[in-house]
Design a protein around this motif. Structure first.
Motif, short mmCIF file in Angstrom:
data_model
loop_
_atom_site.label_atom_id
_atom_site.label_comp_id
_atom_site.label_asym_id
_atom_site.label_seq_id
_atom_site.Cartn_x
_atom_site.Cartn_y
_atom_site.Cartn_z
N GLY A 9 0.82 -1.20 0.00
CA GLY A 9 0.00 0.00 0.00
C GLY A 9 0.85 1.24 0.00
N LEU A 10 0.26 2.32 -0.41
CA LEU A 10 0.90 3.62 -0.33
C LEU A 10 0.13 4.40 0.72
CD1 LEU A 10 1.35 4.36 -4.12
CD2 LEU A 10 3.08 3.58 -2.52
N SER A 11 0.84 4.98 1.66
CA SER A 11 0.19 5.66 2.77
C SER A 11 0.79 7.04 2.98
CB SER A 11 0.37 4.85 4.06
OG SER A 11 -0.16 3.56 3.90
N ARG A 12 0.08 7.81 3.77
CA ARG A 12 0.58 9.13 4.14
C ARG A 12 0.18 9.41 5.58
NH1 ARG A 12 -1.38 14.72 1.44
NH2 ARG A 12 -1.80 15.56 3.48
N VAL A 13 1.13 9.88 6.35
CA VAL A 13 0.88 10.36 7.70
C VAL A 13 1.42 11.78 7.72
CG1 VAL A 13 1.41 10.10 10.14
CG2 VAL A 13 1.06 8.07 8.71
N LYS A 14 0.51 12.74 7.93
CA LYS A 14 0.86 14.15 7.85
C LYS A 14 1.49 14.41 6.49
CE LYS A 14 1.23 14.64 12.82
NZ LYS A 14 2.08 14.98 13.94
N SER A 15 2.74 14.87 6.45
CA SER A 15 3.36 15.16 5.16
C SER A 15 4.32 14.07 4.70
CB SER A 15 4.10 16.49 5.23
OG SER A 15 5.13 16.41 6.19
N THR A 16 4.34 12.95 5.39
CA THR A 16 5.26 11.87 5.04
C THR A 16 4.55 10.79 4.23
OG1 THR A 16 6.50 12.24 7.08
CG2 THR A 16 6.86 10.15 5.96
N PHE A 17 5.04 10.52 3.03
CA PHE A 17 4.53 9.46 2.20
C PHE A 17 5.44 8.25 2.31
CE2 PHE A 17 2.61 13.14 0.33
CZ PHE A 17 1.36 12.69 -0.08
N PHE A 18 4.85 7.08 2.30
CA PHE A 18 5.68 5.88 2.36
C PHE A 18 4.96 4.69 1.73
CE2 PHE A 18 3.46 6.36 6.35
CZ PHE A 18 2.91 5.12 6.58
N ILE A 19 5.76 3.72 1.39
CA ILE A 19 5.25 2.44 0.91
C ILE A 19 5.10 1.55 2.13
CG2 ILE A 19 5.77 0.39 -0.45
CD1 ILE A 19 7.39 2.16 -2.33
N HIS A 20 3.96 0.91 2.25
CA HIS A 20 3.71 -0.01 3.36
C HIS A 20 3.65 -1.42 2.78
CE1 HIS A 20 1.00 -1.19 7.00
NE2 HIS A 20 2.01 -2.00 6.82
N ILE A 21 4.51 -2.29 3.28
CA ILE A 21 4.56 -3.68 2.83
C ILE A 21 4.32 -4.57 4.04
CG2 ILE A 21 6.00 -5.49 1.82
CD1 ILE A 21 7.59 -3.21 0.44
N ARG A 22 3.41 -5.52 3.87
CA ARG A 22 3.14 -6.50 4.93
C ARG A 22 3.40 -7.88 4.34
NH1 ARG A 22 -1.66 -9.14 5.53
NH2 ARG A 22 -1.66 -10.51 7.32
N ALA A 23 4.33 -8.61 4.93
CA ALA A 23 4.65 -9.96 4.48
C ALA A 23 4.17 -10.96 5.53
CB ALA A 23 6.16 -10.10 4.28
N PHE A 24 3.59 -12.06 5.06
CA PHE A 24 3.06 -13.05 6.00
C PHE A 24 3.22 -14.46 5.46
CE2 PHE A 24 -0.21 -11.30 3.33
CZ PHE A 24 -0.92 -12.40 2.88
N GLY A 25 3.30 -15.40 6.39
CA GLY A 25 3.50 -16.80 6.01
C GLY A 25 4.92 -17.04 5.54
N THR A 26 5.09 -18.09 4.74
CA THR A 26 6.40 -18.40 4.14
C THR A 26 6.36 -17.94 2.69
OG1 THR A 26 6.68 -20.31 5.58
CG2 THR A 26 8.04 -20.22 3.60
N LEU A 27 7.13 -16.88 2.39
CA LEU A 27 7.11 -16.31 1.05
C LEU A 27 7.74 -17.26 0.05
CD1 LEU A 27 8.00 -12.59 1.79
CD2 LEU A 27 5.75 -13.66 1.53
N GLN A 28 7.16 -17.26 -1.13
CA GLN A 28 7.62 -18.13 -2.21
C GLN A 28 7.95 -17.30 -3.45
OE1 GLN A 28 4.75 -21.30 -2.71
NE2 GLN A 28 4.60 -21.60 -0.51
N HIS A 29 8.64 -17.91 -4.37
CA HIS A 29 9.05 -17.25 -5.61
C HIS A 29 7.84 -16.61 -6.30
CE1 HIS A 29 11.22 -16.50 -9.31
NE2 HIS A 29 10.34 -17.24 -9.98
N ASP A 30 6.72 -17.31 -6.35
CA ASP A 30 5.52 -16.79 -7.00
C ASP A 30 5.04 -15.49 -6.37
OD1 ASP A 30 5.62 -18.97 -8.64
OD2 ASP A 30 3.93 -20.01 -7.72
#
Length: 125
Positions: A9-30
């Motif tokens: 996701g792309l988020s903003r708090v006040k004047s700060t923009f950032f990319i938000h990434i949430r990883a869960f489980g066991t990540l795979q190549h796919d």
């Protein structure tokens, strides 16, 4: 079978923009086959040369070998675009992985136990 993947996701708090990434489980190549083009598309539209990133890995169990390699390649390709990376983690091994990543990233990387502290740090100049 336990769910796994990455949400972005792309988020903003006040004047700060950032990319938000949430990883869960066991990540795979796919998972990276879907994630990398999505993030690269978002990055291509950003006019600021530096980005702040919030990564939540509290529910991450790990990576397959191919996924770990995908993660490393992605990080190396975009490492100069990330100014600050806040990593929310809940396990000791996650903090260890985060510290190893710090060797390869020129920007600041910090680990946090909660979302609030991570956001406060990202907002600081």
């Amino acid at each position: 079978m336990k769910p796994h993947g990455i949400s972005i996701g792309l988020s903003r708090v006040k004047s700060t923009f950032f990319i938000h990434i949430r990883a869960f489980g066991t990540l795979q190549h796919d998972d990276y086959q879907y994630m990398v083009p999505t993030i690269e598309s978002a990055l291509s539209e950003v006019t600021q040369p530096k980005l702040n990133v919030l990564i939540d890995i509290t529910e991450l169990d790990g990576w397959t070998m191919n996924a770990a390699w995908d993660d490393f390649k992605f990080g190396m390709k975009h490492r100069r675009e990330f100014e600050k990376i806040a990593v929310i983690c809940s396990h000791r091994w996650q903090k260890g992985v985060m510290h190893v990543s710090n060797w390869f990233m020129p920007g600041e990387i910090e680990s946090f136990n909660n979302h609030h502290d991570a956001l406060v740090w990202l907002e600081q100049a």
